[in-house]
Motif scaffolding. Structure first.
Motif, short mmCIF file in Angstrom:
data_model
loop_
_atom_site.label_atom_id
_atom_site.label_comp_id
_atom_site.label_asym_id
_atom_site.label_seq_id
_atom_site.Cartn_x
_atom_site.Cartn_y
_atom_site.Cartn_z
N ASN A 32 0.82 -1.19 0.00
CA ASN A 32 0.00 0.00 0.00
C ASN A 32 0.86 1.26 0.00
N TYR A 33 0.47 2.26 -0.78
CA TYR A 33 1.17 3.55 -0.76
C TYR A 33 0.78 4.29 0.52
N VAL A 34 1.76 4.71 1.28
CA VAL A 34 1.51 5.37 2.56
C VAL A 34 1.42 6.88 2.38
N GLY A 35 2.42 7.46 1.77
CA GLY A 35 2.49 8.91 1.61
C GLY A 35 3.91 9.34 1.33
N GLU A 36 4.17 10.62 1.48
CA GLU A 36 5.51 11.14 1.22
C GLU A 36 6.49 10.65 2.27
N GLU A 37 7.75 10.51 1.86
CA GLU A 37 8.78 10.05 2.79
C GLU A 37 9.01 11.09 3.88
N LEU A 38 9.50 10.64 5.00
CA LEU A 38 9.70 11.50 6.17
C LEU A 38 10.60 12.68 5.84
N TRP A 39 11.57 12.47 4.94
CA TRP A 39 12.50 13.55 4.60
C TRP A 39 11.78 14.79 4.06
N SER A 40 10.62 14.59 3.43
CA SER A 40 9.86 15.71 2.88
C SER A 40 9.40 16.67 3.96
N PHE A 41 9.40 16.22 5.21
CA PHE A 41 8.92 17.05 6.32
C PHE A 41 10.06 17.63 7.15
N TYR A 42 11.28 17.53 6.62
CA TYR A 42 12.45 18.00 7.37
C TYR A 42 12.34 19.48 7.71
N ASN A 43 11.76 20.26 6.82
CA ASN A 43 11.61 21.71 7.05
C ASN A 43 10.15 22.11 7.21
N ALA A 44 9.33 21.16 7.65
CA ALA A 44 7.92 21.46 7.91
C ALA A 44 7.80 22.38 9.13
N PRO A 45 6.62 22.98 9.34
CA PRO A 45 6.43 23.81 10.54
C PRO A 45 6.77 23.03 11.81
N TRP A 46 7.23 23.72 12.83
CA TRP A 46 7.70 23.12 14.08
C TRP A 46 6.66 22.18 14.68
N GLU A 47 5.40 22.62 14.70
CA GLU A 47 4.34 21.82 15.31
C GLU A 47 4.20 20.46 14.62
N LYS A 48 4.34 20.46 13.29
CA LYS A 48 4.24 19.21 12.54
C LYS A 48 5.42 18.29 12.86
N ARG A 49 6.61 18.87 12.94
CA ARG A 49 7.80 18.06 13.22
C ARG A 49 7.75 17.47 14.63
N VAL A 50 7.20 18.22 15.56
CA VAL A 50 7.05 17.71 16.93
C VAL A 50 6.11 16.50 16.94
N ASP A 51 5.01 16.60 16.21
CA ASP A 51 4.06 15.48 16.16
C ASP A 51 4.70 14.25 15.52
N ARG B 35 21.50 13.34 3.64
CA ARG B 35 21.56 14.13 2.42
C ARG B 35 22.27 15.47 2.62
N GLY B 36 23.36 15.42 3.34
CA GLY B 36 24.17 16.61 3.54
C GLY B 36 23.69 17.54 4.62
N SER B 37 22.57 17.21 5.28
CA SER B 37 22.03 18.05 6.35
C SER B 37 22.29 17.41 7.71
N THR B 38 22.43 18.24 8.71
CA THR B 38 22.59 17.76 10.09
C THR B 38 21.59 18.49 10.98
N GLY B 39 21.36 17.94 12.15
CA GLY B 39 20.46 18.61 13.09
C GLY B 39 19.21 17.84 13.40
N GLY B 40 18.87 16.85 12.57
CA GLY B 40 17.72 16.02 12.87
C GLY B 40 16.39 16.70 12.61
N LEU B 41 15.32 15.95 12.78
CA LEU B 41 13.97 16.44 12.53
C LEU B 41 13.59 17.60 13.45
N LEU B 42 14.19 17.63 14.64
CA LEU B 42 13.85 18.67 15.62
C LEU B 42 14.86 19.82 15.61
N HIS B 43 15.41 20.10 14.45
CA HIS B 43 16.37 21.21 14.33
C HIS B 43 15.65 22.56 14.49
#
Length: 447
Positions: A242-261, A374-382
């Motif tokens: 089943n197709y789930v959705g976009e990969e997690l990497w797509s949310f690396y620069n999402a709004p803070w509230e989304k990344r926290v969730d 992909r050349g970035s550091t800091g993790g999802l909660l950057h």
């Protein structure tokens, strides 16, 4: 002289981009005939393309009727075969249609690169004939996949132990579960091997040895709350999930509230796979942003690559009581220049009841400042908001979860981090609800 260097590099970059565009254009011209043919023909109905001709050296046949009827078709870019050179993992997006249900997106996987698939063919041939090339179908009947025949009542640990991460240390309870839930047979529901046809038995064992991801998805299905993509079926060497959705990497620069969730959900996954009522610990040995996806509607995080999942039976560990089985196992943090690297001992994961591996893997490779991708550091909660950064609690918990200073510090840090992220997510939801309510009231008063 030096000030002209950026200018020269800029021109060089533009020239390279132009050459790339021209190269792609030339490739398109050279493949014009194939290009039109690709859009006109549904290659998923071709037995050779999906390697149905190699069965029983394949992953199953439960979806073959859907493939042969043309109910499964590649999406636009997936039809262009010359682009396969960029698709090393052999993962495709497709549309699956049912007359009454309409069409929906699915993901097709060959479960390995072309080289890996060629190597498994060579191994089968060498084991059967001593030569790298042979009649693959006949060779399968001379391998260990066929020696476990209908006279064998159960699939036992001593037969398959070490074949893959799933069965690095299998218990009889796990193997019974795998056989009972095997989806590539019409008579599923029994843990007895003798109830499978010879071809089904060989397909099961080959999948277990080559890439056990389909068996993980079947044994721990999403319908029962496990955080994995839903297994749909297979035809030849093409598996549909089943197709789930976009990969997690797509949310690396999402709004803070989304990344926290998302971070909260990732820690919940780590907890569920480590501690559950079934007493199976599922340890994620390959954790990266590409191996998780996020649902577009519910925003739910799902594991979409389950090839490297080691399953330890806690019930068996407690029963056998190996040395130090009741001593908590702490994964060791190690500096690494590569992306998504982890340090672990499979034997320790298999012999301890209490293990912090999943917390360590999620924190180090996805959430903390140590995460690299992909050349970035800091993790999802950057880059947290100023008031959270000033407080310092989040950074301290992430550091302790990744690189603990105290003995058993990661266990406590993971618990507190889950609670802290839950609080942050709840406060963000409350703030959003208040804003929406005030906005609606304001609009109502204006009217």
């Amino acid at each position: 002289m030096l000030r002209f260097l950026p200018l020269k590099l800029g021109r060089l970059y533009r020239c390279l981009k132009l050459l790339l565009v021209v190269g792609l254009f030339v490739i398109l011209l050279m493949n014009t005939h194939n290009l039109f043919a690709s859009f006109q023909k549904n290659e998923l109905t071709d037995r050779r393309f999906i390697n149905l001709n190699k069965c029983p050296a394949c992953f199953g046949t439960s979806w073959c009727r859907k493939f042969m009827n043309g109910q499964v078709s590649f999406e636009t870019w997936g039809r262009l075969r010359f682009l396969d050179v960029f698709n090393v993992k052999n993962v495709y997006f497709a549309q699956y249609g049912e007359p009454r249900e309409g069409t929906r997106r699915v993901v097709l996987k060959r479960l390995g690169s072309n080289q890996e698939l060629a190597e498994i063919d060579q191994k089968i041939c060498k084991r059967a004939t001593g030569r790298p090339r042979c009649d693959l179908i006949q060779a399968m009947y001379k391998t260990e996949f066929a020696r476990i025949n209908g006279d064998v009542r159960l699939l036992t640990p001593e037969v398959v132990e070490g074949w893959s991460d799933l069965v690095h240390c299998p218990s009889q309870r796990l193997l019974d579960r795998v056989v009972r839930r095997y989806a590539e047979t019409k008579d599923s529901g029994s843990f007895l091997l003798k109830n499978l046809k010879d071809t089904e038995r060989m397909q099961l064992l080959m999948t277990l040895a080559f890439n056990p991801e389909p068996l993980v998805l079947q044994s721990f299905p999403s319908d029962e709350g496990w955080p994995f993509a839903k297994y749909l079926g297979a035809c030849g060497r093409m598996v549909a999930v089943n197709y789930v959705g976009e990969e997690l990497w797509s949310f690396y620069n999402a709004p803070w509230e989304k990344r926290v969730d998302l971070a909260r959900q990732l820690m919940d996954i780590a907890e569920q796979l480590t501690n559950n009522d079934f007493e199976f610990a599922l340890y994620l040995l390959d954790v990266s942003f590409d191996n998780f996806a996020v649902g577009p509607r519910d925003g739910k995080v799902i594991v979409v690559d389950a090839e490297n999942v080691l399953v330890a039976d806690k019930r068996l560990i407690k029963q056998n009581k190996p040395e130090n089985y009741d001593v908590w196992y702490e994964s060791r943090f190690e500096e690494c220049d590569r992306e998504a690297c982890l340090s672990f001992s499979k034997d320790s994961l298999c012999s301890r009841v209490t293990v912090d591996h999943n917390y360590y893997a999620i924190c180090q490779n996805l959430l903390s400042r140590f995460a690299k991708w992909r050349g970035s550091t800091g993790g999802l909660l950057h880059d947290p908001p100023a008031h959270i950064a000033k407080d310092g609690q989040l950074e301290a918990l992430l550091d302790e979860c990744t690189k603990p200073k105290k003995r058993y510090g990661r266990f406590q840090a993971a618990k507190e981090l889950r609670e802290y992220l839950t609080q942050l997510a709840a406060s963000s939801s409350s703030a959003t609800a208040r804003f929406k309510r005030n906005h609606d009231e304001k609009n109502g008063s204006v009217r």
